[in-house]
Design a protein around this motif. Sequence first.
Motif, mmCIF file in Angstrom:
data_model
loop_
_atom_site.group_PDB
_atom_site.id
_atom_site.type_symbol
_atom_site.label_atom_id
_atom_site.label_comp_id
_atom_site.label_asym_id
_atom_site.label_seq_id
_atom_site.Cartn_x
_atom_site.Cartn_y
_atom_site.Cartn_z
ATOM 1 N N GLY A 1 23.471 -14.301 39.509
ATOM 2 C CA GLY A 1 23.583 -12.886 39.161
ATOM 3 C C GLY A 1 23.839 -12.581 37.702
ATOM 4 N N GLU A 2 23.944 -13.610 36.852
ATOM 5 C CA GLU A 2 24.126 -13.362 35.420
ATOM 6 C C GLU A 2 22.768 -13.002 34.794
ATOM 7 N N ALA A 3 22.800 -12.611 33.518
ATOM 8 C CA ALA A 3 21.579 -12.158 32.843
ATOM 9 C C ALA A 3 20.521 -13.268 32.749
ATOM 10 N N GLU A 4 19.339 -12.883 32.281
ATOM 11 C CA GLU A 4 18.244 -13.834 32.063
ATOM 12 C C GLU A 4 18.679 -14.905 31.062
ATOM 13 N N PRO A 5 18.175 -16.139 31.228
ATOM 14 C CA PRO A 5 18.572 -17.215 30.314
ATOM 15 C C PRO A 5 18.440 -16.882 28.823
ATOM 16 N N ASP A 6 17.346 -16.239 28.418
ATOM 17 C CA ASP A 6 17.221 -16.003 26.977
ATOM 18 C C ASP A 6 18.194 -14.934 26.484
ATOM 19 N N LEU A 7 18.557 -14.014 27.355
ATOM 20 C CA LEU A 7 19.585 -13.036 26.965
ATOM 21 C C LEU A 7 20.938 -13.725 26.833
ATOM 22 N N LEU A 8 21.223 -14.620 27.779
ATOM 23 C CA LEU A 8 22.489 -15.360 27.719
ATOM 24 C C LEU A 8 22.564 -16.173 26.432
ATOM 25 N N ALA A 9 21.420 -16.746 26.062
ATOM 26 C CA ALA A 9 21.422 -17.621 24.898
ATOM 27 C C ALA A 9 21.497 -16.835 23.589
ATOM 28 N N PHE A 10 20.829 -15.694 23.527
ATOM 29 C CA PHE A 10 20.641 -15.057 22.220
ATOM 30 C C PHE A 10 21.268 -13.690 22.044
ATOM 31 N N SER A 11 21.940 -13.151 23.044
ATOM 32 C CA SER A 11 22.456 -11.805 22.809
ATOM 33 C C SER A 11 23.964 -11.675 23.016
ATOM 34 N N ARG A 12 24.666 -12.804 23.082
ATOM 35 C CA ARG A 12 26.125 -12.703 23.157
ATOM 36 C C ARG A 12 26.725 -12.936 21.767
ATOM 37 N N SER A 13 27.928 -12.425 21.562
ATOM 38 C CA SER A 13 28.600 -12.676 20.285
ATOM 39 C C SER A 13 29.541 -13.862 20.457
ATOM 40 N N ALA A 14 30.067 -14.336 19.344
ATOM 41 C CA ALA A 14 30.882 -15.565 19.344
ATOM 42 C C ALA A 14 32.027 -15.516 20.363
ATOM 43 N N THR A 15 32.687 -14.373 20.484
ATOM 44 C CA THR A 15 33.842 -14.308 21.394
ATOM 45 C C THR A 15 33.431 -14.443 22.863
ATOM 46 N N GLN A 16 32.139 -14.292 23.145
ATOM 47 C CA GLN A 16 31.657 -14.433 24.529
ATOM 48 C C GLN A 16 31.147 -15.844 24.811
ATOM 49 N N PHE A 17 31.227 -16.715 23.820
ATOM 50 C CA PHE A 17 30.735 -18.078 24.013
ATOM 51 C C PHE A 17 31.840 -19.015 24.485
ATOM 52 N N HIS A 18 31.458 -19.954 25.368
ATOM 53 C CA HIS A 18 32.415 -20.873 25.987
ATOM 54 C C HIS A 18 32.305 -22.302 25.458
ATOM 55 N N ASN A 19 31.519 -22.492 24.404
ATOM 56 C CA ASN A 19 31.383 -23.851 23.877
ATOM 57 C C ASN A 19 32.677 -24.298 23.214
ATOM 58 N N SER A 20 32.900 -25.609 23.201
ATOM 59 C CA SER A 20 34.059 -26.147 22.495
ATOM 60 C C SER A 20 33.803 -25.998 20.991
ATOM 61 N N GLY B 1 38.044 -22.772 22.408
ATOM 62 C CA GLY B 1 36.604 -22.515 22.445
ATOM 63 C C GLY B 1 36.110 -22.081 23.816
ATOM 64 N N ARG B 2 36.708 -22.644 24.873
ATOM 65 C CA ARG B 2 36.237 -22.332 26.231
ATOM 66 C C ARG B 2 36.445 -20.868 26.591
ATOM 67 N N TYR B 3 37.365 -20.204 25.863
ATOM 68 C CA TYR B 3 37.623 -18.789 26.162
ATOM 69 C C TYR B 3 37.474 -17.891 24.943
ATOM 70 N N GLY B 4 36.470 -18.235 24.113
ATOM 71 C CA GLY B 4 36.055 -17.290 23.067
ATOM 72 C C GLY B 4 36.748 -17.400 21.727
ATOM 73 N N THR B 5 37.663 -18.351 21.555
ATOM 74 C CA THR B 5 38.279 -18.535 20.237
ATOM 75 C C THR B 5 37.475 -19.584 19.471
ATOM 76 N N HIS B 6 36.844 -19.144 18.402
ATOM 77 C CA HIS B 6 35.957 -20.052 17.684
ATOM 78 C C HIS B 6 36.284 -20.125 16.202
ATOM 79 N N THR B 7 35.722 -21.122 15.549
ATOM 80 C CA THR B 7 35.875 -21.242 14.103
ATOM 81 C C THR B 7 34.942 -20.223 13.447
#
Lengths: 251, 161
Positions: free
Chosen positions: A62-81, A223-229
Amino acid sequence: MKEEAIKDLLYKIADDQLILGHRNSEWTGLGPILEEDIAFSSMAQDKIGHSLAFYTLLHELGEAEPDLLAFSRSATQFHNSQFTELPNGEFDYSLIRHFLYDNAEAIRFEKLSHSGYEPIAKVATKLKGEIKYHVLHANTWIRNLGSSTEEAISRLQNSLNSLMPYALGMFELSVYEQVLIDTGIYAGEEAIKEEWLTRIQQVLASTELTMPDIPSQTPMLGGRYGTHTKHLQPLLNEMAEVIKIDPTAEW
Amino acid sequence: MVLQKEDILTLLEEVKDPEIPVLSLVDLGVITGVDIAEDGHVTVNMTPTFAGCPAMDYMKKDVEQTLARHGISSYTVRMSFDDPWNSNKLTEKGRAALKNFGLAPPPTYDLILDLDILEYATCPNCQSTNTTMRSPFGPTLCRALHYCNDCHQMFEQFKPL
Ligand SMILES: [Zn+2]
Protein backbone atom coordinates in the motif's frame (compact mmCIF):
# COMPACT_ATOMS: atom_id res chain seq x y z
CA MET A 1 1.33 -3.74 14.17
CA LYS A 2 2.86 -6.63 12.24
CA GLU A 3 2.39 -4.87 8.92
CA GLU A 4 3.95 -1.68 10.27
CA ALA A 5 6.90 -3.76 11.45
CA ILE A 6 7.34 -5.31 7.99
CA LYS A 7 7.23 -1.89 6.34
CA ASP A 8 9.81 -0.57 8.78
CA LEU A 9 12.09 -3.46 7.88
CA LEU A 10 11.57 -3.05 4.13
CA TYR A 11 12.24 0.70 4.25
CA LYS A 12 15.57 0.41 6.02
CA ILE A 13 16.81 -2.33 3.69
CA ALA A 14 15.69 -0.61 0.49
CA ASP A 15 16.93 2.83 1.54
CA ASP A 16 20.39 1.50 2.44
CA GLN A 17 20.64 -0.15 -0.97
CA LEU A 18 19.40 2.88 -2.88
CA ILE A 19 21.73 5.32 -1.15
CA LEU A 20 24.83 3.13 -1.25
CA GLY A 21 23.98 2.23 -4.86
CA HIS A 22 24.13 5.91 -5.75
CA ARG A 23 27.37 6.39 -3.85
CA ASN A 24 28.84 3.43 -5.74
CA SER A 25 27.75 4.95 -9.04
CA GLU A 26 29.80 8.06 -8.25
CA TRP A 27 32.89 5.94 -8.91
CA THR A 28 31.86 5.56 -12.56
CA GLY A 29 34.61 7.12 -14.63
CA LEU A 30 36.76 7.74 -11.55
CA GLY A 31 37.83 4.25 -10.46
CA PRO A 32 41.59 3.81 -9.92
CA ILE A 33 41.70 1.14 -12.63
CA LEU A 34 39.20 0.24 -15.34
CA GLU A 35 38.22 -3.06 -13.70
CA GLU A 36 37.30 -1.22 -10.49
CA ASP A 37 35.38 1.39 -12.39
CA ILE A 38 33.32 -1.45 -13.88
CA ALA A 39 33.01 -3.22 -10.52
CA PHE A 40 31.61 -0.21 -8.66
CA SER A 41 29.28 0.63 -11.54
CA SER A 42 28.02 -2.98 -11.59
CA MET A 43 27.51 -3.02 -7.84
CA ALA A 44 25.62 0.28 -8.14
CA GLN A 45 23.32 -1.30 -10.73
CA ASP A 46 22.82 -4.37 -8.54
CA LYS A 47 22.03 -2.34 -5.43
CA ILE A 48 19.56 -0.06 -7.16
CA GLY A 49 17.91 -3.19 -8.61
CA HIS A 50 17.77 -4.72 -5.12
CA SER A 51 16.17 -1.58 -3.69
CA LEU A 52 13.58 -1.69 -6.48
CA ALA A 53 12.67 -5.25 -5.45
CA PHE A 54 12.10 -4.14 -1.84
CA TYR A 55 10.27 -0.91 -2.81
CA THR A 56 8.00 -3.12 -4.92
CA LEU A 57 7.17 -5.17 -1.80
CA LEU A 58 6.35 -1.89 -0.01
CA HIS A 59 4.12 -0.84 -2.88
CA GLU A 60 2.30 -4.18 -2.59
CA LEU A 61 1.64 -3.26 1.05
CA GLY A 62 0.00 0.00 0.00
CA GLU A 63 2.95 2.40 -0.06
CA ALA A 64 3.63 4.69 -3.05
CA GLU A 65 5.08 3.60 -6.40
CA PRO A 66 8.76 2.56 -6.24
CA ASP A 67 10.05 5.57 -8.16
CA LEU A 68 8.12 7.97 -5.95
CA LEU A 69 9.53 6.25 -2.87
CA ALA A 70 13.01 6.54 -4.31
CA PHE A 71 12.92 10.09 -5.62
CA SER A 72 10.33 12.18 -3.85
CA ARG A 73 11.06 11.85 -0.14
CA SER A 74 13.22 14.26 1.82
CA ALA A 75 16.15 13.27 4.02
CA THR A 76 14.10 13.11 7.23
CA GLN A 77 11.85 10.48 5.60
CA PHE A 78 14.76 8.20 4.74
CA HIS A 79 15.57 5.12 6.83
CA ASN A 80 19.08 4.41 5.58
CA SER A 81 21.92 4.20 8.07
CA GLN A 82 24.20 7.25 8.09
CA PHE A 83 26.96 4.81 7.12
CA THR A 84 25.62 4.50 3.57
CA GLU A 85 25.22 8.24 2.91
CA LEU A 86 28.77 9.36 3.78
CA PRO A 87 30.66 10.70 0.76
CA ASN A 88 32.95 8.23 -0.97
CA GLY A 89 36.25 9.71 0.14
CA GLU A 90 39.35 8.05 -1.24
CA PHE A 91 39.25 4.56 -2.75
CA ASP A 92 40.43 2.88 0.48
CA TYR A 93 37.52 4.50 2.35
CA SER A 94 34.97 3.26 -0.19
CA LEU A 95 36.56 -0.16 -0.16
CA ILE A 96 36.27 -0.45 3.64
CA ARG A 97 32.64 0.67 3.54
CA HIS A 98 31.96 -1.85 0.76
CA PHE A 99 33.60 -4.62 2.83
CA LEU A 100 31.72 -3.76 6.04
CA TYR A 101 28.39 -3.20 4.34
CA ASP A 102 28.26 -6.17 1.98
CA ASN A 103 29.30 -8.73 4.57
CA ALA A 104 26.34 -7.52 6.66
CA GLU A 105 24.03 -7.50 3.65
CA ALA A 106 24.91 -11.11 2.81
CA ILE A 107 23.99 -12.22 6.34
CA ARG A 108 20.77 -10.19 6.20
CA PHE A 109 19.75 -11.93 2.95
CA GLU A 110 20.71 -15.38 4.28
CA LYS A 111 18.53 -14.86 7.37
CA LEU A 112 15.69 -13.25 5.41
CA SER A 113 15.61 -16.15 2.95
CA HIS A 114 14.02 -18.06 5.88
CA SER A 115 11.67 -15.21 6.80
CA GLY A 116 8.17 -16.08 7.90
CA TYR A 117 6.93 -13.32 5.58
CA GLU A 118 7.00 -15.15 2.27
CA PRO A 119 7.38 -12.19 -0.15
CA ILE A 120 10.57 -11.13 1.66
CA ALA A 121 11.86 -14.71 1.75
CA LYS A 122 11.46 -15.04 -2.02
CA VAL A 123 13.33 -11.83 -2.81
CA ALA A 124 16.08 -12.61 -0.29
CA THR A 125 16.51 -16.13 -1.70
CA LYS A 126 17.28 -14.59 -5.06
CA LEU A 127 19.48 -11.75 -3.82
CA LYS A 128 21.62 -13.84 -1.48
CA GLY A 129 23.19 -15.35 -4.61
CA GLU A 130 23.88 -11.98 -6.22
CA ILE A 131 25.42 -10.48 -3.09
CA LYS A 132 28.05 -13.24 -2.98
CA TYR A 133 29.85 -11.49 -5.81
CA HIS A 134 29.95 -8.25 -3.83
CA VAL A 135 31.38 -10.06 -0.81
CA LEU A 136 33.90 -11.92 -2.96
CA HIS A 137 35.02 -8.64 -4.51
CA ALA A 138 35.34 -6.84 -1.16
CA ASN A 139 37.06 -9.66 0.70
CA THR A 140 39.55 -10.24 -2.13
CA TRP A 141 40.60 -6.57 -2.11
CA ILE A 142 40.86 -6.38 1.66
CA ARG A 143 42.94 -9.57 1.78
CA ASN A 144 45.27 -8.35 -0.97
CA LEU A 145 45.68 -4.71 -0.01
CA GLY A 146 45.54 -5.43 3.72
CA SER A 147 48.81 -7.31 3.49
CA SER A 148 50.56 -5.28 0.79
CA THR A 149 52.43 -1.98 1.19
CA GLU A 150 52.80 0.03 4.36
CA GLU A 151 50.85 2.90 2.82
CA ALA A 152 47.95 0.70 1.75
CA ILE A 153 47.75 -0.91 5.17
CA SER A 154 47.81 2.36 7.07
CA ARG A 155 45.22 3.97 4.76
CA LEU A 156 42.88 1.00 5.15
CA GLN A 157 43.40 0.94 8.91
CA ASN A 158 42.55 4.65 9.22
CA SER A 159 39.41 4.19 7.13
CA LEU A 160 38.42 1.14 9.15
CA ASN A 161 38.86 3.05 12.42
CA SER A 162 36.86 6.05 11.29
CA LEU A 163 34.07 4.05 9.63
CA MET A 164 33.50 1.49 12.39
CA PRO A 165 31.14 3.69 14.51
CA TYR A 166 29.06 4.34 11.39
CA ALA A 167 29.10 0.67 10.39
CA LEU A 168 27.76 -0.25 13.84
CA GLY A 169 24.94 2.22 13.16
CA MET A 170 23.63 -0.26 10.56
CA PHE A 171 22.47 -2.42 13.46
CA GLU A 172 20.33 0.28 15.10
CA LEU A 173 17.34 -1.50 16.62
CA SER A 174 13.93 -1.14 15.06
CA VAL A 175 11.08 0.13 17.23
CA TYR A 176 9.45 -3.16 16.13
CA GLU A 177 12.53 -5.29 16.84
CA GLN A 178 10.80 -7.73 19.20
CA VAL A 179 7.72 -8.10 16.98
CA LEU A 180 9.91 -8.94 14.00
CA ILE A 181 11.84 -11.53 15.99
CA ASP A 182 8.80 -13.07 17.72
CA THR A 183 6.87 -13.44 14.46
CA GLY A 184 9.84 -15.08 12.73
CA ILE A 185 10.04 -12.34 10.10
CA TYR A 186 13.59 -11.25 10.88
CA ALA A 187 16.43 -12.63 12.99
CA GLY A 188 17.00 -9.19 14.51
CA GLU A 189 19.92 -6.77 14.40
CA GLU A 190 21.82 -8.25 17.34
CA ALA A 191 21.95 -11.68 15.68
CA ILE A 192 23.10 -10.15 12.39
CA LYS A 193 25.74 -8.07 14.15
CA GLU A 194 27.20 -11.05 16.04
CA GLU A 195 27.62 -13.06 12.84
CA TRP A 196 28.98 -9.99 11.03
CA LEU A 197 31.68 -9.38 13.64
CA THR A 198 32.81 -12.99 13.27
CA ARG A 199 33.05 -12.80 9.49
CA ILE A 200 34.78 -9.40 9.45
CA GLN A 201 37.26 -10.61 12.02
CA GLN A 202 38.00 -13.72 9.94
CA VAL A 203 38.98 -11.67 6.92
CA LEU A 204 40.96 -9.10 8.90
CA ALA A 205 42.87 -11.91 10.63
CA SER A 206 44.38 -12.88 7.27
CA THR A 207 45.77 -9.34 6.83
CA GLU A 208 47.91 -6.92 8.79
CA LEU A 209 44.85 -4.89 9.69
CA THR A 210 43.57 -4.76 13.25
CA MET A 211 39.94 -5.01 14.25
CA PRO A 212 38.99 -1.86 16.18
CA ASP A 213 37.91 -2.41 19.78
CA ILE A 214 34.14 -2.85 19.47
CA PRO A 215 32.92 -2.34 23.09
CA SER A 216 34.52 1.11 23.26
CA GLN A 217 32.80 2.34 20.07
CA THR A 218 29.84 4.72 20.05
CA PRO A 219 27.60 3.62 17.17
CA MET A 220 26.29 6.44 14.95
CA LEU A 221 22.55 5.89 15.34
CA GLY A 222 19.48 7.79 14.18
CA GLY A 223 19.55 7.11 10.43
CA ARG A 224 16.79 4.49 10.69
CA TYR A 225 14.40 7.19 11.91
CA GLY A 226 15.30 10.19 9.80
CA THR A 227 18.33 11.66 11.57
CA HIS A 228 20.98 12.09 8.92
CA THR A 229 24.29 13.80 8.29
CA LYS A 230 24.45 16.92 6.14
CA HIS A 231 25.51 14.72 3.23
CA LEU A 232 22.19 13.02 2.52
CA GLN A 233 19.97 15.85 1.29
CA PRO A 234 22.41 17.05 -1.43
CA LEU A 235 22.66 13.45 -2.65
CA LEU A 236 18.86 13.13 -2.78
CA ASN A 237 18.61 16.43 -4.70
CA GLU A 238 21.08 15.14 -7.22
CA MET A 239 19.26 11.81 -7.57
CA ALA A 240 15.93 13.59 -8.10
CA GLU A 241 17.34 15.83 -10.80
CA VAL A 242 17.19 13.10 -13.42
CA ILE A 243 13.54 12.39 -12.74
CA LYS A 244 12.68 16.11 -12.71
CA ILE A 245 14.29 16.55 -16.11
CA ASP A 246 12.73 13.42 -17.58
CA PRO A 247 9.96 11.84 -15.46
CA THR A 248 9.81 8.82 -17.78
CA ALA A 249 13.52 8.01 -17.54
CA GLU A 250 14.23 4.36 -16.76
CA TRP A 251 16.39 3.77 -13.69
CA MET B 1 -6.71 -23.77 -33.36
CA VAL B 2 -6.44 -24.14 -29.62
CA LEU B 3 -3.04 -23.05 -28.37
CA GLN B 4 -1.10 -25.33 -26.08
CA LYS B 5 1.60 -24.39 -23.62
CA GLU B 6 4.19 -25.98 -25.94
CA ASP B 7 3.09 -23.73 -28.80
CA ILE B 8 3.73 -20.65 -26.70
CA LEU B 9 7.16 -21.90 -25.68
CA THR B 10 7.96 -22.49 -29.35
CA LEU B 11 6.94 -18.91 -30.16
CA LEU B 12 9.08 -17.63 -27.30
CA GLU B 13 12.12 -19.38 -28.79
CA GLU B 14 12.17 -16.37 -31.12
CA VAL B 15 12.86 -13.97 -28.27
CA LYS B 16 16.56 -13.60 -27.63
CA ASP B 17 18.62 -12.07 -24.85
CA PRO B 18 19.45 -8.60 -26.25
CA GLU B 19 22.98 -8.85 -24.86
CA ILE B 20 23.55 -12.38 -26.21
CA PRO B 21 21.56 -12.57 -29.46
CA VAL B 22 22.16 -16.32 -29.91
CA LEU B 23 20.47 -17.20 -26.62
CA SER B 24 16.68 -17.51 -26.38
CA LEU B 25 14.85 -16.51 -23.22
CA VAL B 26 13.57 -20.08 -22.92
CA ASP B 27 17.14 -21.43 -22.95
CA LEU B 28 18.26 -18.67 -20.60
CA GLY B 29 15.71 -20.03 -18.13
CA VAL B 30 13.87 -16.78 -17.41
CA ILE B 31 10.52 -18.07 -18.66
CA THR B 32 9.30 -19.86 -15.55
CA GLY B 33 5.81 -20.81 -16.63
CA VAL B 34 3.08 -20.51 -19.22
CA ASP B 35 -0.60 -20.80 -18.34
CA ILE B 36 -3.49 -20.82 -20.77
CA ALA B 37 -6.88 -20.13 -19.22
CA GLU B 38 -10.09 -21.70 -20.54
CA ASP B 39 -11.00 -18.44 -22.23
CA GLY B 40 -7.67 -18.49 -24.06
CA HIS B 41 -5.93 -15.83 -21.96
CA VAL B 42 -2.20 -16.50 -21.98
CA THR B 43 -0.09 -15.78 -18.89
CA VAL B 44 3.68 -15.91 -19.22
CA ASN B 45 5.65 -15.85 -15.98
CA MET B 46 9.18 -14.49 -16.09
CA THR B 47 11.92 -13.93 -13.54
CA PRO B 48 15.03 -11.73 -13.83
CA THR B 49 18.55 -13.16 -14.12
CA PHE B 50 19.92 -10.33 -11.97
CA ALA B 51 17.49 -8.02 -10.16
CA GLY B 52 19.29 -4.94 -11.49
CA CYS B 53 19.62 -6.17 -15.07
CA PRO B 54 18.50 -3.29 -17.31
CA ALA B 55 17.73 -5.71 -20.15
CA MET B 56 14.86 -7.38 -18.27
CA ASP B 57 12.32 -4.66 -19.11
CA TYR B 58 13.31 -4.93 -22.71
CA MET B 59 12.91 -8.73 -22.63
CA LYS B 60 9.46 -8.43 -21.09
CA LYS B 61 8.33 -6.03 -23.82
CA ASP B 62 9.82 -8.32 -26.45
CA VAL B 63 7.78 -11.25 -25.08
CA GLU B 64 4.60 -9.14 -25.21
CA GLN B 65 5.29 -8.03 -28.77
CA THR B 66 6.05 -11.57 -29.88
CA LEU B 67 2.75 -12.84 -28.47
CA ALA B 68 0.88 -10.00 -30.18
CA ARG B 69 2.68 -10.59 -33.47
CA HIS B 70 1.44 -14.17 -33.47
CA GLY B 71 -2.15 -13.07 -33.10
CA ILE B 72 -2.50 -13.60 -29.38
CA SER B 73 -4.54 -10.64 -28.17
CA SER B 74 -5.27 -11.62 -24.59
CA TYR B 75 -2.13 -12.04 -22.53
CA THR B 76 -0.33 -11.04 -19.35
CA VAL B 77 3.42 -11.13 -18.86
CA ARG B 78 4.36 -11.20 -15.19
CA MET B 79 7.83 -10.60 -13.77
CA SER B 80 8.31 -12.01 -10.27
CA PHE B 81 10.67 -13.78 -7.89
CA ASP B 82 8.22 -16.64 -7.29
CA ASP B 83 10.50 -19.10 -9.01
CA PRO B 84 13.85 -17.29 -8.76
CA TRP B 85 16.42 -17.66 -11.48
CA ASN B 86 19.69 -19.47 -10.95
CA SER B 87 22.28 -20.44 -13.52
CA ASN B 88 21.29 -24.13 -13.34
CA LYS B 89 18.15 -23.05 -15.20
CA LEU B 90 20.21 -22.54 -18.37
CA THR B 91 19.41 -25.38 -20.77
CA GLU B 92 22.05 -27.55 -22.44
CA LYS B 93 21.18 -25.82 -25.71
CA GLY B 94 21.65 -22.48 -23.97
CA ARG B 95 25.06 -23.49 -22.65
CA ALA B 96 26.17 -24.55 -26.12
CA ALA B 97 24.94 -21.22 -27.52
CA LEU B 98 26.95 -19.31 -24.93
CA LYS B 99 30.07 -21.25 -25.82
CA ASN B 100 29.64 -20.61 -29.52
CA PHE B 101 29.26 -16.95 -28.68
CA GLY B 102 32.66 -17.07 -26.93
CA LEU B 103 31.31 -16.89 -23.38
CA ALA B 104 32.20 -19.58 -20.86
CA PRO B 105 28.98 -21.15 -19.58
CA PRO B 106 28.55 -21.27 -15.80
CA PRO B 107 29.43 -24.59 -14.14
CA THR B 108 26.41 -26.46 -12.83
CA TYR B 109 26.33 -27.06 -9.09
CA ASP B 110 24.38 -28.90 -6.42
CA LEU B 111 22.35 -26.85 -3.94
CA ILE B 112 24.97 -24.53 -2.52
CA LEU B 113 26.77 -21.94 -4.60
CA ASP B 114 30.09 -21.71 -2.80
CA LEU B 115 33.10 -19.53 -3.52
CA ASP B 116 34.96 -22.26 -5.42
CA ILE B 117 32.16 -22.36 -7.98
CA LEU B 118 32.10 -18.58 -8.28
CA GLU B 119 35.77 -18.57 -9.25
CA TYR B 120 35.75 -21.67 -11.46
CA ALA B 121 35.64 -21.28 -15.24
CA THR B 122 36.62 -23.26 -18.32
CA CYS B 123 38.37 -21.27 -21.04
CA PRO B 124 36.07 -21.11 -24.10
CA ASN B 125 39.10 -20.87 -26.43
CA CYS B 126 41.22 -23.84 -25.34
CA GLN B 127 39.00 -25.67 -22.76
CA SER B 128 41.63 -25.28 -20.05
CA THR B 129 40.43 -25.17 -16.46
CA ASN B 130 43.70 -23.55 -15.39
CA THR B 131 42.07 -20.13 -15.22
CA THR B 132 41.98 -17.22 -12.76
CA MET B 133 39.10 -14.90 -11.99
CA ARG B 134 40.22 -11.34 -12.66
CA SER B 135 37.02 -9.62 -11.58
CA PRO B 136 33.58 -10.81 -10.54
CA PHE B 137 32.17 -7.87 -12.53
CA GLY B 138 32.27 -7.63 -16.32
CA PRO B 139 30.67 -5.56 -19.06
CA THR B 140 27.17 -6.68 -18.02
CA LEU B 141 25.85 -7.82 -14.63
CA CYS B 142 25.72 -11.46 -15.71
CA ARG B 143 29.37 -11.67 -16.82
CA ALA B 144 32.64 -12.06 -14.92
CA LEU B 145 36.18 -11.57 -16.24
CA HIS B 146 38.65 -14.47 -16.21
CA TYR B 147 42.15 -15.08 -17.49
CA CYS B 148 43.34 -18.32 -19.07
CA ASN B 149 46.77 -19.34 -17.78
CA ASP B 150 47.28 -21.70 -20.74
CA CYS B 151 46.36 -19.67 -23.81
CA HIS B 152 47.04 -16.37 -22.01
CA GLN B 153 43.83 -14.67 -23.00
CA MET B 154 41.16 -12.83 -21.09
CA PHE B 155 37.70 -14.27 -21.49
CA GLU B 156 34.22 -13.61 -20.14
CA GLN B 157 32.04 -16.05 -18.30
CA PHE B 158 28.31 -16.09 -17.81
CA LYS B 159 28.28 -16.04 -14.00
CA PRO B 160 27.10 -18.98 -11.93
CA LEU B 161 24.33 -17.85 -9.57
ZN1 LIG C 1 42.56 -20.81 -22.85
